[in-house]
Write a protein that holds these residues in place. Structure first.
Motif, mmCIF file in Angstrom:
data_model
loop_
_atom_site.group_PDB
_atom_site.id
_atom_site.type_symbol
_atom_site.label_atom_id
_atom_site.label_comp_id
_atom_site.label_asym_id
_atom_site.label_seq_id
_atom_site.Cartn_x
_atom_site.Cartn_y
_atom_site.Cartn_z
ATOM 1 N N GLY A 184 47.333 -48.125 -109.422
ATOM 2 C CA GLY A 184 46.049 -48.619 -108.954
ATOM 3 C C GLY A 184 46.175 -49.384 -107.659
ATOM 4 N N TYR B 88 52.276 -44.855 -109.488
ATOM 5 C CA TYR B 88 51.045 -45.441 -108.960
ATOM 6 C C TYR B 88 50.193 -45.879 -110.133
ATOM 7 N N LYS C 182 39.623 -41.775 -115.028
ATOM 8 C CA LYS C 182 39.302 -40.448 -114.482
ATOM 9 C C LYS C 182 38.612 -39.498 -115.475
HETATM 10 C C1 LIG Z 1 48.196 -43.138 -113.054
HETATM 11 C C2 LIG Z 1 47.094 -43.856 -112.327
HETATM 12 N N1 LIG Z 1 46.832 -45.134 -112.643
HETATM 13 C C3 LIG Z 1 45.846 -45.812 -112.032
HETATM 14 C C4 LIG Z 1 45.079 -45.242 -111.047
HETATM 15 C C5 LIG Z 1 43.981 -46.028 -110.390
HETATM 16 O O1 LIG Z 1 42.753 -45.529 -110.801
HETATM 17 P P1 LIG Z 1 41.418 -45.784 -109.933
HETATM 18 O O2 LIG Z 1 41.621 -45.098 -108.628
HETATM 19 O O3 LIG Z 1 40.347 -45.161 -110.788
HETATM 20 O O4 LIG Z 1 41.246 -47.249 -109.803
HETATM 21 C C6 LIG Z 1 45.323 -43.921 -110.679
HETATM 22 C C7 LIG Z 1 44.542 -43.273 -109.621
HETATM 23 O O5 LIG Z 1 44.884 -42.255 -109.090
HETATM 24 C C8 LIG Z 1 46.346 -43.200 -111.342
HETATM 25 O O6 LIG Z 1 46.628 -41.923 -111.043
#
Ligand SMILES: Cc1ncc(COP(=O)(O)O)c(C=O)c1O
Length: 437
Positions: A133, A131, A267
């Protein structure tokens, strides 16, 4: 409230305030935040000094376009370079979250090749069970079937490599006879696509919400980096979930001594106190853009003064309280306690993770690893049951790894709280299995 949540009928929870590792409900109950929100609240909730730093920054300047140099911006950049990033990742672009940072990294990889005179390199290779985004480009490069469902016609059809999912190896290997065929598969994929057409490979060093804390074999990342180097392909490490101490090192790639061409984070950088993400790249990635005088378009809210102040305060707390080492120690303790508590559980296939990024994969039949039917939504049921018992877990999983309960508490979690988690999770799984029928 009639207008909330956005999708009518979806679950919500009233929260009055949050402090440390605890969420306080208006009715006086409290819930242990064993997921740190969405694996975000690394320094815990309710730190007054961070709120004060944000207020001071906003009094100085409420908004500045990202290229302007304010005190909190410059201080954060200095802090990142001195204490957190590998020295080679010297170019920093600050954005507002994880999806934005990945989207920007994909854009940067493409712009790099175009500016370097290689416009034929445009393909982005991702992996199944990943994942990156929720924007259309980040969903496209990701491999999260549930989150992509129905959107496929809008998503670029980028090639995907198999994941290092050893519990059910997609290449049929066993742990005993594993020579990392999955990382060799990345090289074969690059060769099949034509190396001269591939811009970048993107991967999470520890897979987060798509597979629930999937840790690669030790040689995986060094070999992946060597493959990318061999073919002139940029390596993007997505550390949005694993970065800034979560796995017990500054970044998860540090466990394996790898420095990617581009690293993205989000995060934990601001610990949830303000929206923030970042793209960190080598001089070599930016050099062709600089040579041609190419712009790299910013987002309006990139490097917002409030977010920079929050992130700087978070990083200083992590250092002052030595919380990264604490994440390593608390993570090991929590992993051990969960493994002990769930060793005989008939519906637990695996307890895994690194530092304080942990996952418990659930199956209908432990002997065969047969999963529960998707419709049972077992991981979500465990989260609901956990809330009823006073602990918040994070539902994760996709594809064959469809039911994983993720844990990512604040690094400040104490021993008694760890014991509570280890007591509640088996009971919550039992509740959920009963409710699923
Ligand atoms: C590995 C990874 N990349 C990207 C994202 C996307 O981040 P955001 O929800 O802050 O847009 C997440 C969100 O959980 C993630 O775990």
């Amino acid at each position: 409230m009639r207008s909330f949540p956005f999708v009518p009928g979806s679950p919500t929870l009233p929260i009055a305030r949050a402090e440390g590792a605890w969420l306080h409900l208006p009715d006086g109950r409290r819930v242990l935040d064993a997921a740190g929100g969405a694996i975000v609240a690394n320094v815990g909730h309710g730190r007054r000094e961070i709120a004060d730093a944000v207020a001071r920054a906003l009094e100085q300047a409420s908004y500045l376009v990202p290229p302007f140099a304010s005190e909190s911006r410059l201080a954060l950049l200095e802090e990142l370079r001195r204490h957190w990033l590998p020295p080679a990742l010297s170019r920093i672009a600050l954005v507002s979250g994880g999806s934005e940072s990945v989207d920007a990294a994909l854009r940067l990889a493409r712009q790099h090749h175009v500016a370097a005179g290689r416009p034929e390199r445009w393909k982005m290779i991702g992996r199944d069970l990943s994942y990156h985004g929720a924007t259309l480009a980040t969903l496209a490069v990701g491999g999260h079937d549930k989150r992509r469902a129905g959107l496929e016609p809008l998503l670029a059809d980028w090639p995907k490599a198999p994941p290092h999912y050893c519990l059910r190896c997609p290449l049929g290997c066993t742990r005993a006879a594993c020579d990392l065929a999955c990382v060799d598969a990345v090289e074969r994929l690059i060769e099949r696509e034509g190396p001269e057409t591939v811009a970048a490979v993107i991967a999470e060093p520890v897979v987060g919400s798509a597979a629930g804390a999937l840790v690669p074999p030790d040689d995986y990342w060094p070999r992946l980096a060597a493959i990318c180097r061999r073919h002139g392909v940029l390596l993007i490490a997505d550390e949005v979930m694993s970065g800034f101490g979560r796995t017990g090192r500054a970044f998860a790639v540090d466990h394996w001594g790898v420095v990617p061409d581009i690293l993205v984070g989000g995060k934990g950088l601001s610990g949830g106190y303000a929206p923030m993400g970042g793209v960190y790249a080598t001089d070599a990635v930016l050099a062709p853009l600089a040579a041609r005088g190419d712009d790299f378009m910013f987002y309006t809210y990139g490097a917002h003064p409030a977010s920079c102040a929050a992130a700087l305060a978070v990083l200083r707390i992590l250092e002052r309280e030595q919380l990264v080492a604490r994440a390593a120690a608390a993570g090991k303790r929590l992993l051990d306690r969960l493994r002990a508590a769930l060793a005989e559980h008939p519906h637990v296939a695996e307890v895994r993770g690194l530092g304080l990024l942990l996952g418990v994969e659930l199956v209908r039949d432990r002997a065969t690893n047969e999963p529960f039917p998707s419709a049972a939504k077992l991981a979500s049921r465990v989260v609901t049951a956990g809330l009823g018992r006073g602990v918040f877990f994070y539902p994760a999983g996709a594809g064959a790894a469809r039911d994983v309960v993720c844990l990512g508490p604040p690094f400040t979690i104490g021993d008694e709280e760890i014991e509570l988690v280890a007591r509640v999770l088996p009971a919550a799984i039992d509740d959920a299995v009963r409710a699923a029928g």
